[in-house]
Design a protein around this motif. Structure first.
Motif: not given
Length: 418
Positions: A219, A233, A251, A270, A280, A282
């Motif tokens: 990411c 995440a 993360t 990730i 995902y 986030l």
């Protein structure tokens, strides 16, 4: 959270001021609280935004950003109604003593607010770890909680106090909060802006994914993470309910103010991109003013104790090192230590939060050999992080093993090297 009962005479809750009121409707009656926004503005702002559901949160089930009203519909899950020690706790969002909105804020201790009868205060798990859980006190003073828990409300009227007495008499899970109403009775209270108090916020980050199939998925942030930012995440391959999992500690980024050895974070791994498809959720939680480190590697913690001080010098792992106790006349003693999980005894890395660090120490060279440091990080210079700590030790001297446990040892200041 463990409390020690203290027996003292009743004291007045103190004078009222410009009134910002929170009325808790419960299955046993109403409790009206005068919120102390001028003495504990962040605690009050945190409470109002959670109670009204006006603040973005991270859903612990799937990591999605959502809005939720705390307190309404919750029970008082922890009630103690002993002579000299009466509290009723709620606000986890889960109905148990575990839970919260995935952010913390600092303590706000005020000399004019003490744990006299009938106050509203923040529950916590150590210095600077306030979140959503709160507790009410009953008709006894509890001075042992002063400068440990942030008071942000008073209960002055007799009808509300009578209701609180009934809640305490009911015990665990016997009373439900059916609603919370916020009202303002004068211009000063009306002018208080709960969204302008530097409380933590949750945002959806602007990112792009750099995917190498079967190797990595990274990411990349349009705006790098910096001090106090926590990236979280969650991933799913099916979008099915219950199929979301937290991707893990790799993360999560909790950053000290950027500097030569602590740059901002532009990207975070990730997963390994082994799946044919993935989805995902986030989120980034921002903690204004955060100065807590995200590792103890190569750092030194100094804690005054008695007439001397403990010094913990961590190695490159951040999970072991050497401990030294230096007396007032400068005579040192000590040896190696390791960190461990204080609840299981298993070796484990210290826990970190944007506002605090918790680390349990095991050493055979110094008594007590089992120590638990809970460190609230308040300020930082180019060389040191300073703050206030709660120092505990494991007491295994009781004949009955069921009575073994963590006991208060000291509280005060500390420093961590940068």
């Amino acid at each position: 959270m463990k409390f020690a009962a203290v027996f003292l005479p009743l004291l007045s809750a103190g004078p009222l001021h410009a009134e910002l009121l929170a009325t808790f409707q419960t299955t046993r009656g109403n409790v009206t609280v005068v919120l102390q926004y001028d003495k504990a503005p962040q605690a009050v702002a945190n409470f109002i935004t959670l109670a009204q559901g006006t603040r973005a949160l991270v859903n612990p089930a799937d990591g999605a950003i959502h809005y939720k009203r705390y307190y309404t519909g919750e029970k008082f899950f922890r009630v103690i109604n002993e002579s000299g020690f009466k509290i009723a706790q709620t606000g986890s969002g889960t109905g148990t003593n575990s839970g919260g909105p995935a952010f913390t804020f600092r303590d706000e201790f005020h000399a004019g607010l003490t744990h006299v009868p009938y106050v509203l205060s923040m529950a916590n798990s150590g210095p600077n770890s306030n979140s959503s859980q709160i507790f009410f006190t009953g008709n006894s003073s509890i001075p042992s909680l002063n400068n440990v828990h942030t008071i942000f409300g008073l209960i002055p009227d007799s009808a509300s106090r009578t209701t609180m007495d009934a809640i305490l008499a009911g015990g665990n899970d016997a009373t439900t909060i059916t609603g919370v109403t916020i009202s303002r009775t004068d211009p000063a209270a009306t002018a208080f802006d709960e969204h302008a108090q530097n409380i933590p916020t949750v945002i959806c980050p602007r990112v792009r994914l750099n995917v190498i199939p079967g190797v990595s998925n990274t990411c990349v942030f349009d705006t790098p993470l910096t001090a106090g930012d926590v990236f979280q995440a969650f991933g799913s391959t099916t979008l099915a309910s219950g199929g979301w999992i937290s991707i893990g500690s790799a993360t999560r980024r909790i950053r000290l103010a950027p500097g030569p050895t602590m740059p901002s974070v532009a990207a975070s791994p990730i997963d390994n991109a082994l799946e044919a498809k993935a989805f995902y959720n986030l989120a980034v939680t921002r903690h204004p003013g955060s100065v807590a480190p995200d590792s103890l590697a190569n750092r030194t913690i100094t804690v005054p104790f008695g007439t001397g001080s403990f010094t913990y010098t961590f190695n490159t792992t951040g999970r072991a090192g050497t401990i030294t106790y230096t007396t007032a006349n400068g005579i040192p003693s000590g040896g190696p230590f390791i960190t461990f999980n204080p609840f299981t005894g298993l070796q484990q890395a210290p826990s970190f939060d944007p506002n605090n660090v918790s680390v349990a120490i095991y050493t055979e060279s110094i008594d007590p050999g089992l120590q638990w440091l809970r460190l609230g990080c308040d300020a930082a210079t180019s060389q040191l992080i300073s703050g206030h700590h709660n120092f505990q030790y494991y007491n295994d001297s009781y004949p009955d093993p069921a009575e073994h446990g963590w006991e208060p040892l000291a509280a005060g200041a500390f420093t961590i090297s940068r």
